[in-house]
Design a protein around this motif. Structure first.
Motif, PDB file in Angstrom:
ATOM      1  N   ASP A  44       0.853  -1.184   0.000  1.00 29.25           N
ATOM      2  CA  ASP A  44       0.000   0.000   0.000  1.00 29.25           C
ATOM      3  C   ASP A  44       0.887   1.232   0.000  1.00 29.25           C
ATOM      4  O   ASP A  44       1.594   1.500   0.962  1.00 29.25           O
ATOM      5  CB  ASP A  44      -0.901  -0.002   1.238  1.00 29.25           C
TER       6      ASP A  44
ATOM      7  N   ASN B 100      -0.015   4.330   0.039  1.00 29.63           N
ATOM      8  CA  ASN B 100      -0.500   5.386   0.922  1.00 29.63           C
ATOM      9  C   ASN B 100       0.036   5.205   2.346  1.00 29.63           C
ATOM     10  O   ASN B 100       0.343   6.175   3.032  1.00 29.63           O
ATOM     11  CB  ASN B 100      -2.026   5.440   0.941  1.00 29.63           C
ATOM     12  N   LEU B 101       0.146   3.951   2.778  1.00 26.76           N
ATOM     13  CA  LEU B 101       0.708   3.648   4.094  1.00 26.76           C
ATOM     14  C   LEU B 101       2.224   3.536   4.058  1.00 26.76           C
ATOM     15  O   LEU B 101       2.888   3.696   5.078  1.00 26.76           O
ATOM     16  CB  LEU B 101       0.141   2.325   4.622  1.00 26.76           C
TER      17      LEU B 101
ATOM     18  N   ARG C 119       3.673   0.660   3.380  1.00 30.50           N
ATOM     19  CA  ARG C 119       3.924  -0.633   4.029  1.00 30.50           C
ATOM     20  C   ARG C 119       3.332  -1.769   3.218  1.00 30.50           C
ATOM     21  O   ARG C 119       2.379  -1.595   2.477  1.00 30.50           O
ATOM     22  CB  ARG C 119       3.271  -0.679   5.409  1.00 30.50           C
TER      23      ARG C 119
ATOM     24  N   LEU D  71       1.038  -5.093   3.140  1.00 22.65           N
ATOM     25  CA  LEU D  71      -0.181  -5.431   3.867  1.00 22.65           C
ATOM     26  C   LEU D  71      -0.109  -6.798   4.524  1.00 22.65           C
ATOM     27  O   LEU D  71      -0.915  -7.115   5.391  1.00 22.65           O
ATOM     28  CB  LEU D  71      -1.383  -5.371   2.908  1.00 22.65           C
TER      29      LEU D  71
END
Length: 110
Positions: free
Chosen positions: A97, A99-100, A102, A104
């Motif tokens: 991801d 946006n994070l 990281r 998942l």
């Protein structure tokens, strides 16, 4: 397809340029120039892999995070498949991801 049908088709050759990580920078036409006719033929990525405009400005609206190189290629950051509707990058067994910043899932091999 018969030879007559094949002769009636015209094909467009495009070349995908990549950076040192394997992320596509855009599509070149046969003369070596970036294709101008379609939107999104030049792109870049931020440090976490989110697609952005070639001038490094953030994308907004429906195309946020998408590479806009479809149907030519679905490859994006580091040459992996971008799934723009889910805002993730499929990295061959793990989902990332951007946006994070990281993954998942945990790494299956420790």
């Amino acid at each position: 397809m018969t030879p007559q049908q094949a002769a009636a088709h015209t094909y467009t050759v495009q070349y995908r340029t990549t950076d040192r990580l394997g992320s596509p920078l855009g599509m070149l036409d046969k003369s070596g120039r970036f294709s101008d006719g379609t939107r999104g033929t030049q792109l870049s990525f931020d440090i976490f892999g989110k697609a952005r405009n070639r001038d490094f400005s953030q994308r907004t609206g429906m195309d946020e995070g998408q590479t806009l190189l479809e149907p030519t290629t679905h490859n994006g950051f580091t040459g992996h498949e971008h799934i723009g509707a889910a805002d993730i990058i499929h990295m061959n067994g793990r989902a990332y991801d951007y946006n994070l910043g990281r993954f998942l899932l945990v790494d299956p091999f420790i």
